[in-house]
Design an enzyme around this catalytic site. Structure first.
Site, PDB file in Angstrom:
ATOM      1  N   TYR A  18      16.299  29.950   7.856  1.00 53.19           N
ATOM      2  CA  TYR A  18      15.072  30.588   8.329  1.00 53.19           C
ATOM      3  C   TYR A  18      15.021  30.630   9.849  1.00 53.19           C
ATOM      4  O   TYR A  18      15.366  29.653  10.522  1.00 53.19           O
ATOM      5  CB  TYR A  18      13.850  29.817   7.841  1.00 53.19           C
ATOM      6  N   LYS A  57       0.845  -1.202   0.000  1.00 53.05           N
ATOM      7  CA  LYS A  57       0.000   0.000   0.000  1.00 53.05           C
ATOM      8  C   LYS A  57       0.880   1.251   0.000  1.00 53.05           C
ATOM      9  O   LYS A  57       2.081   1.175   0.271  1.00 53.05           O
ATOM     10  CB  LYS A  57      -0.914  -0.018   1.233  1.00 53.05           C
TER      11      LYS A  57
HETATM   12  C1  LIG Z   1      -0.396  -1.666   6.852  1.00 54.42           C
HETATM   13  C2  LIG Z   1      -1.048  -2.932   7.261  1.00 54.42           C
HETATM   14  C3  LIG Z   1      -0.300  -4.113   7.371  1.00 54.42           C
HETATM   15  C4  LIG Z   1       1.217  -4.121   7.297  1.00 54.42           C
HETATM   16  O1  LIG Z   1       1.690  -3.630   8.513  1.00 54.42           O
HETATM   17  P1  LIG Z   1       3.271  -3.511   8.837  1.00 54.42           P
HETATM   18  O2  LIG Z   1       3.292  -3.042  10.239  1.00 54.42           O
HETATM   19  O3  LIG Z   1       3.815  -2.504   7.891  1.00 54.42           O
HETATM   20  O4  LIG Z   1       3.854  -4.858   8.635  1.00 54.42           O
HETATM   21  C5  LIG Z   1      -0.973  -5.287   7.624  1.00 54.42           C
HETATM   22  N1  LIG Z   1      -2.321  -5.296   7.793  1.00 54.42           N
HETATM   23  C6  LIG Z   1      -3.077  -4.177   7.714  1.00 54.42           C
HETATM   24  C7  LIG Z   1      -4.539  -4.258   7.923  1.00 54.42           C
HETATM   25  C8  LIG Z   1      -2.461  -2.955   7.457  1.00 54.42           C
HETATM   26  O5  LIG Z   1      -3.190  -1.841   7.405  1.00 54.42           O
END
Ligand SMILES: *Cc1c(COP(=O)(O)O)cnc(C)c1O
Length: 363
Positions: free
Chosen positions: A257, A39
């Site tokens: 800045y 994702k």
């Molecule tokens: C993002 C996510 C994962 C992966 O999690 P990690 O901590 O990056 O291994 C697995 N399951 C769900 C539902 C997620 O949202």
């Protein structure tokens, strides 16, 4: 190696390291299968590239968060592997991409079951039950209704029942065992189906967290899934950014800045062509270190939109055109950068900017 101008920063993504991390996790998850969570564009590293590399290595299950991510991933990796969409989608919205929706409510179940009954072809789907996140997934009341009436699932080809751990990165949290118990209870009341449980950190919690399909994300990309122990994963990303200019300033002169940092001695300041618009977080101001050939280079003053300044007084060999490693060098792993920014490695990776030249190592 893509063409790189002298003023451009290069983000190197080590695909063989991602594959090696996945193979380590696949061995750990066996005899269950181990998915790749890609994702948010593969945690910022490129879902198409990561997906193709994992697919070639034998990964048969992928998770994305959003529908369009799934459609794009299907185009990148082709037919075959399961691509599940954590946020779900309505029947038919995946066009011909053959995506698997995660059903996060009884309303989602009704929609996909209804579409399956109407078409005479059961819809492949994953059922998400909430065991401690209160975010997505069937709540206790919905779970009880579904457990009392399995007919609600008629028309669904239930591939997996899944849940998600809230505190997997804290091995001693009582939440973990509580969620494992709630998940086991939930599955008892539901039609027999394979189970999909652990994220990266959950895979390191022991046999109670094993399942038919694990869902690691961050560990693939080199983030430490066991924060209270040394990182068992290989490093994957490196950000090398060019020094545009080195200037000499007398003691007392402020830099950047807000004039938040002033030289306490005659100093040399290296201005580097990366800023917060590239995801090099502004909260790193006066906190981060870069790496130059194994030596730490302190960040001074504020990170600005396109530029960041470093104190190279003690590194007289550094000149315009040299590159500092801002992420992925000594003292600046994604987790170390995150700690200095007051955030987590996930946010460092998913913030990585669009302006970097991306160099994918293919082994
Ligand atoms: C993002 C996510 C994962 C992966 O999690 P990690 O901590 O990056 O291994 C697995 N399951 C769900 C539902 C997620 O949202």
């Amino acid at each position: 190696m893509p063409r790189v101008a002298s003023t451009e920063a290069v983000l190197t993504v080590d695909l063989p390291a991602i594959v090696a991390n996945w193979k380590d996790l696949a061995a750990r998850g066996a005899p269950g299968a181990v998915a790749g969570v890609v994702k948010a564009d593969g945690y910022g590293l490129g879902a198409a590239e990561v997906g193709r590399a994992l697919r070639a290595a034998g990964c048969r299950h992928f998770f994305v968060a959003q529908l369009q991510e799934g459609i794009d991933l299907r185009a990148a990796i082709g037919p075959g592997p399961m691509i599940a969409v954590l946020g779900g989608f309505r029947p038919g919205e995946d066009d011909d991409a053959g995506l698997v929706p995660v059903m996060n409510s009884l309303g989602d179940v009704a929609a996909h079951a209804g579409a399956g009954r109407a078409s005479g072809v059961a819809r492949r789907a994953i059922l998400h039950v909430d065991t401690g996140m209160a975010r997505l997934g069937l709540d206790a009341g919905e779970l009880a209704r579904l457990s009392a009436d399995h007919g609600l699932l008629a028309g669904v080809d239930l591939l997996y029942v899944m849940t998600h751990l809230a505190c997997a990165d804290e091995a001693s949290s009582p939440m973990n065992a509580a969620q494992a118990a709630r998940f086991a209870d939930a599955c008892e009341g539901l039609p027999a189906a394979r189970r999909c449980f652990a994220n990266s950190s959950g895979m390191f919690l022991g046999p109670d967290f094993a399942s038919d399909l694990s869902r690691p994300g961050c560990a693939l990309y080199g983030i430490n899934p066991t924060p209270d122990r040394p990182n068992p994963m290989r490093q994957v990303v490196r950000l090398d950014a060019p020094v545009l200019q080195v200037r000499e300033i007398p003691a007392g002169i402020p830099v950047g800045y807000g004039a938040t940092w002033a030289a306490g001695r005659p100093s040399r300041v290296a201005t580097v062509a990366v800023g917060y618009a590239d995801g090099y977080l502004r909260s790193l101001s006066s906190r981060a270190v870069a790496d130059f050939r194994g030596r730490p280079v302190p960040l001074i003053g504020r990170v600005s939109m396109d530029l960041t300044t470093f104190d190279v007084t003690d590194l007289p060999e550094i000149a315009a055109g040299d590159r500092l490693t801002l992420i992925g060098g000594a003292g600046c792993s994604p987790d170390e950068v995150a700690a200095r920014a007051g955030t987590i490695g996930y946010e460092v990776l998913t913030s990585l900017g669009a302006r970097y030249v991306r160099d994918y190592l293919r082994g």
